[in-house]
Design an enzyme around this catalytic site. Sequence first.
Site, PDB file in Angstrom:
ATOM      1  N   SER A 163       0.852  -1.219   0.082  1.00 43.56           N
ATOM      2  CA  SER A 163       0.257  -0.026   0.022  1.00 43.56           C
ATOM      3  C   SER A 163       0.916   1.195   0.126  1.00 43.56           C
ATOM      4  CB  SER A 163      -1.073  -0.061   1.261  1.00 43.56           C
ATOM      5  OG  SER A 163      -1.232   1.257   1.570  1.00 43.56           O
ATOM      6  N   LYS A 212       0.822  -3.224   4.851  1.00 45.77           N
ATOM      7  CA  LYS A 212      -0.142  -4.080   3.864  1.00 45.77           C
ATOM      8  C   LYS A 212       0.758  -4.997   3.024  1.00 45.77           C
ATOM      9  CE  LYS A 212      -3.856  -3.857   3.725  1.00 45.77           C
ATOM     10  NZ  LYS A 212      -5.077  -2.780   3.235  1.00 45.77           N
TER      11      LYS A 212
END
Length: 463
Positions: free
Chosen positions: A278, A284
């Site tokens: 991300s 992420k």
Amino acid sequence: MKEKLWGGRFSKALNKEANDFNSSLPFDCKMYKEDILGSIAHAKMLGECSIIPLDESVTIINGLKQILEEIENNKLQFDFELEDIHTQIEKWLIEKVGEVGKKVHTGRSRNDQVALDLRMYLKNETENIKSLILNLISVLISIQKENTKTYMSGYTHLQMAQVITFAHYLGAYVEMFKRDFERLNDAYKRIDVMPLGAGALACSTYNIDNKKTAETLNFKNVMLNSLDAVSDRDFVIETEADLSIIMMHLSRFSEELILYSTSEFKFIEFDDEFTTGSSLMPQKKNPDILELIRGKTGRVYGNLFSILTVMKSLPLAYNKDMQEDKEGIFDSLKNAANCLSILPNVLKTMKINKENMLNSVNEGFLNATEVADYLVRKGIPFRDAHSISGRLVVYCINNNKNLSSLNIEEYKKECSLFEDDIYSFITPEAQIANKTMLGSPNENAVMEVIKINENWLDNNKMS
Ligand code: ARG
């Protein structure tokens, strides 16, 4: 404006906007090879049947072969002002071999020609999809072999249900993809029909030998009705439908793998090579590839609905609406092929977290059914056994226990038939081992199915 194949009847050139609107060359140029091979076979037949002189048919064939070679060596550029691939190839042919080239279209219409090209194109492309499916299945089987003892929870309603193994879980998709393969095999039979000779809609007065053309082009059958041959696109619809089913399976599988990779499940972890990050949240690791497979399913369904709708009220025989058949099927074939090609690589590189899968098995009362089955073996009717087991589950929930940690007195309070052997009957291992039927998660049964499917793979290996 370039001269049209059909220019003779017209005194004015086609409006420029109408010309662009009408042209299919920007997308049907994909079928240049099929168009040329089809024309070669047609010209060969014309010569052999003395519809045109043999030497002229040889000249045409040589010209077409040269055109094919030049396209493949980037020596020819498509002229997108032309109407379609058939016009383009014929124009090049006439430029190359002169007046003789004008004879190639004898006894043929673009209506039977386009049907032929598309059938040839689909024959090749579905073979490609089939070989990708075989590869996916063989990757699934190799992962299955490593995981016949990898216990995990199976779900219904996305609620923990009963113990299965990861091998058994993957085996479900092996069966689905086998059926997908067989569906394409079956569709192939109906694609494999040679439409040339049908002409525009009612054949021609030449003594066309369409069986000869079919033989040259390696078609199993020839058309039996000229109207049908030029106006039917159910072979496209059927292929679109088969691709939609494949995508539905891929999407469902992707959805589960995405779920199993979440921090909440942690059953699997995708390799860095097949995940993305991300731009904002540093922690992420996103399963974009699988999300895209799931997402691309939408466009493939869309293409199916589009061609179904195009065809739904077209009067026989050819109508220009049918030119709308190609972009959708090309798109579906490309996207299905891309998905089938990348998924095995995601699978081969993912980490399987056997321990977390096993831990999940110890939660969720996956052995409640076996507790009931235990009582059935002692002569209690299943419905009563089900209710006893249900009461034990409630007792466990209220007392923060599970069915393996209840002591025998607690069991006996619900039913005196419980003995100490209940514990060994409800372990994850026993739950699987006691189911021996072929098709069950039992290790031997799964291995036997793997053998069946390896044979299936051998029998369906493509040349
Ligand atoms: N480009 C047309 C198609 O894709 C080829 C057939 C044209 N036939 C005709 N009569 N206009 O369907």
